[in-house]
Each structure stands twice: as structure tokens, then as C-alpha cells.
Motif scaffolding. Structure first.
Motif, PDB file in Angstrom:
ATOM      1  N   ASP A 108     -42.799  53.206  43.481  1.00  0.00           N
ATOM      2  CA  ASP A 108     -42.177  51.792  42.240  1.00  0.00           C
ATOM      3  C   ASP A 108     -41.162  50.205  42.599  1.00  0.00           C
ATOM      4  OD1 ASP A 108     -39.826  53.398  43.112  1.00  0.00           O
ATOM      5  OD2 ASP A 108     -38.311  52.763  41.117  1.00  0.00           O
ATOM      6  N   ASN A 109     -41.261  50.498  44.170  1.00  0.00           N
ATOM      7  CA  ASN A 109     -40.504  49.718  45.181  1.00  0.00           C
ATOM      8  C   ASN A 109     -41.523  49.244  45.885  1.00  0.00           C
ATOM      9  OD1 ASN A 109     -39.216  51.096  46.783  1.00  0.00           O
ATOM     10  ND2 ASN A 109     -37.704  51.383  45.362  1.00  0.00           N
ATOM     11  N   LEU A 110     -41.439  48.614  46.787  1.00  0.00           N
ATOM     12  CA  LEU A 110     -41.923  48.493  47.987  1.00  0.00           C
ATOM     13  C   LEU A 110     -42.081  49.337  49.693  1.00  0.00           C
ATOM     14  CD1 LEU A 110     -44.049  46.882  49.851  1.00  0.00           C
ATOM     15  CD2 LEU A 110     -42.602  45.618  50.642  1.00  0.00           C
ATOM     16  N   LEU A 111     -40.549  49.718  49.387  1.00  0.00           N
ATOM     17  CA  LEU A 111     -40.245  51.170  50.140  1.00  0.00           C
ATOM     18  C   LEU A 111     -40.718  52.389  50.011  1.00  0.00           C
ATOM     19  CD1 LEU A 111     -36.382  51.640  51.083  1.00  0.00           C
ATOM     20  CD2 LEU A 111     -37.985  53.994  51.120  1.00  0.00           C
ATOM     21  N   THR A 112     -40.791  53.151  48.900  1.00  0.00           N
ATOM     22  CA  THR A 112     -41.830  54.157  48.858  1.00  0.00           C
ATOM     23  C   THR A 112     -43.320  53.613  48.714  1.00  0.00           C
ATOM     24  OG1 THR A 112     -41.298  53.218  46.013  1.00  0.00           O
ATOM     25  CG2 THR A 112     -39.696  55.283  47.180  1.00  0.00           C
ATOM     26  N   ARG A 113     -43.826  52.831  48.123  1.00  0.00           N
ATOM     27  CA  ARG A 113     -44.675  52.235  48.029  1.00  0.00           C
ATOM     28  C   ARG A 113     -45.782  52.595  50.102  1.00  0.00           C
ATOM     29  NH1 ARG A 113     -50.404  52.790  47.447  1.00  0.00           N
ATOM     30  NH2 ARG A 113     -50.970  51.297  48.590  1.00  0.00           N
ATOM     31  N   ALA A 114     -44.316  51.901  50.696  1.00  0.00           N
ATOM     32  CA  ALA A 114     -44.749  51.697  52.376  1.00  0.00           C
ATOM     33  C   ALA A 114     -45.499  52.885  52.716  1.00  0.00           C
ATOM     34  CB  ALA A 114     -44.060  50.880  52.766  1.00  0.00           C
ATOM     35  N   ALA A 115     -44.040  54.280  51.965  1.00  0.00           N
ATOM     36  CA  ALA A 115     -44.066  55.144  52.723  1.00  0.00           C
ATOM     37  C   ALA A 115     -45.398  56.125  52.213  1.00  0.00           C
ATOM     38  CB  ALA A 115     -42.843  56.393  52.562  1.00  0.00           C
ATOM     39  N   ASP A 116     -45.383  55.999  50.672  1.00  0.00           N
ATOM     40  CA  ASP A 116     -46.743  56.294  50.364  1.00  0.00           C
ATOM     41  C   ASP A 116     -47.947  56.583  51.387  1.00  0.00           C
ATOM     42  OD1 ASP A 116     -48.603  58.029  48.234  1.00  0.00           O
ATOM     43  OD2 ASP A 116     -49.096  55.852  47.852  1.00  0.00           O
ATOM     44  N   VAL A 117     -48.059  54.703  51.059  1.00  0.00           N
ATOM     45  CA  VAL A 117     -49.454  54.164  52.168  1.00  0.00           C
ATOM     46  C   VAL A 117     -49.599  55.161  53.691  1.00  0.00           C
ATOM     47  CG1 VAL A 117     -49.952  52.129  54.360  1.00  0.00           C
ATOM     48  CG2 VAL A 117     -49.654  52.327  51.557  1.00  0.00           C
ATOM     49  N   THR A 118     -47.951  55.080  54.536  1.00  0.00           N
ATOM     50  CA  THR A 118     -47.971  55.362  55.283  1.00  0.00           C
ATOM     51  C   THR A 118     -48.873  56.493  55.377  1.00  0.00           C
ATOM     52  OG1 THR A 118     -45.782  54.204  56.310  1.00  0.00           O
ATOM     53  CG2 THR A 118     -46.090  56.640  57.014  1.00  0.00           C
ATOM     54  N   LEU A 119     -48.064  57.778  54.690  1.00  0.00           N
ATOM     55  CA  LEU A 119     -48.617  59.624  54.251  1.00  0.00           C
ATOM     56  C   LEU A 119     -49.990  59.602  53.970  1.00  0.00           C
ATOM     57  CD1 LEU A 119     -45.564  60.679  52.350  1.00  0.00           C
ATOM     58  CD2 LEU A 119     -46.618  61.597  54.629  1.00  0.00           C
ATOM     59  N   LYS A 120     -50.525  58.461  52.939  1.00  0.00           N
ATOM     60  CA  LYS A 120     -52.160  58.495  52.811  1.00  0.00           C
ATOM     61  C   LYS A 120     -52.901  57.846  54.338  1.00  0.00           C
ATOM     62  CE  LYS A 120     -53.265  53.985  50.428  1.00  0.00           C
ATOM     63  NZ  LYS A 120     -54.213  53.527  51.525  1.00  0.00           N
TER      64      LYS A 120
END
Length: 194
Positions: A108-120
């Protein structure tokens, strides 16, 4: 990528949230800069508040420690895409709320989106989680992130090198986190036996 652009191996995304332990994120940015690592910072509003309270830095001073700072609402930032190559992402400190969002893919924000990108993208994600004691929801969320390939790294100090100051304890944790992030020139103290 141009010839002058840094290699992805020396590019690190750093998240700072509102958990206690802001010194870990601040010192991580300082050491990464010392090592020539390009850093992309995302700090939550509560993270800014806590950095000010615990370290005496305002937003401008904190952001000056990073190569580039991004606002949490800047969802179109380069770090929101897997096409922007990075070595790793570290969230230090990481609140249980942020851990839960990452564990459940709630970008829902850039921090959690960037973490999701890192995992994917199957890159290294290190979460310096700050809470104690853990409840069952915390433990399950840590398990979920670990199953996805993330690394849960509570900043538990080591005493075998006989630290004399809080700064030494923080530095040792930061060096280990940098090493786990794939930064080859990090310098954690080695255990050579008794």
C-alpha cells in the motif's frame, strides 16, 4: 545501464519505519555511503518521527545520508519496479505492521511495494524487526516472509567481541546486515574460536 551507472551489486534499498532502533537505519545509510553503495531510502512518517526522537535528525538530515530519497506515496519511483536492479533491500528498523504488510503482499506504499518487488525478483530482503516479546501473529508473519525468501534479522547483539559502547553494538549489527545483503566489503567481526 550507462557505463557510469553503479552495478546492481552496489545498489541497496533502505526502508526505515517507526519501530524503536532508528540508529540501525541511520548507521546503515552512513556505512553504505562509506562503502560506496548507492542507497535508495524510503522512510515512513512514523519513521521520520522516531529518527528525530531517537537520533535528533530531521527529515532533510536523514535523506541527505542516502543517494536518493523517495516519499512513501511515490509509487511510481524506480524501486517500485523489478526492472530497476538492486542487490537487496533492508528495512531497519521494521515494525510489526510493516512485517505484516510484507508477509501478506499488501503493497500500500512505496516501502511495502519495494519489499514485494524484492521478493518477487528473488533478491535479498532483510527485515530488522523490532518488537519483544513476539506474539503468534508476529511469529507467523516472520515465518511467511522466511518462506518467501526473506531474512528476519532481529538486532540481537553479540558479546563475544566484548563491545564497550552502544555504537559498537549497532555497528556490528549493521555490518552483518550489509554482509547478508550481498555487500562484499562489509566487515563484521569474525568468530575465530576460543
Amino acid at each position: 545501464m550507462t557505463a557510469t551507472a553503479p552495478e546492481a551489486a552496489q545498489r541497496l534499498v533502505v526502508g526505515i519505519t517507526g519501530a524503536s532502533g532508528a540508529a540501525y537505519g541511520v548507521r546503515l545509510l552512513e556505512r553504505a555511503r562509506d562503502l560506496g553503495v548507492e542507497t535508495h531510502l524510503v522512510v515512513t512518517p512514523s519513521g521520520v518521527l522516531n529518527v528525530h526522537h531517537e537520533c535528533g535528525l530531521d527529515r532533510r538530515q536523514l535523506e541527505a545520508l542516502a543517494t536518493r530519497a523517495h516519499a512513501p506515496g511515490e509509487i511510481g519511483a524506480c524501486i517500485a519496479s523489478g526492472s530497476f536492479d538492486t542487490a537487496a533491500m533492508v528495512v531497519a528498523p521494521c515494525t510489526m505492521k510493516t512485517l505484516a504488510a510484507i508477509a501478506h503482499g499488501f503493497g500500500d506504499n512505496l516501502l511495502t511495494r519495494a519489499a514485494d518487488v524484492t521478493l518477487k525478483e528473488r533478491r535479498r530482503l532483510v527485515l530488522v524487526v523490532r518488537e519483544t516479546p513476539f506474539n503468534l501473529a508476529h511469529l507467523r508473519n516472520m515465518t511467511a516472509v522466511t518462506e518467501m525468501g526473506g531474512i528476519i534479522f532481529p538486532p540481537l547483539p553479540a558479546f563475544y567481541h566484548r563491545p564497550q559502547t552502544i555504537a559498537e553494538l549497532i555497528d556490528e549489527t549493521v555490518e552483518r546486515v550489509l554482509q547478508l545483503s550481498g555487500i562484499g566489503n562489509a566487515q563484521p567481526k569474525r568468530w575465530n574460536g576460543l
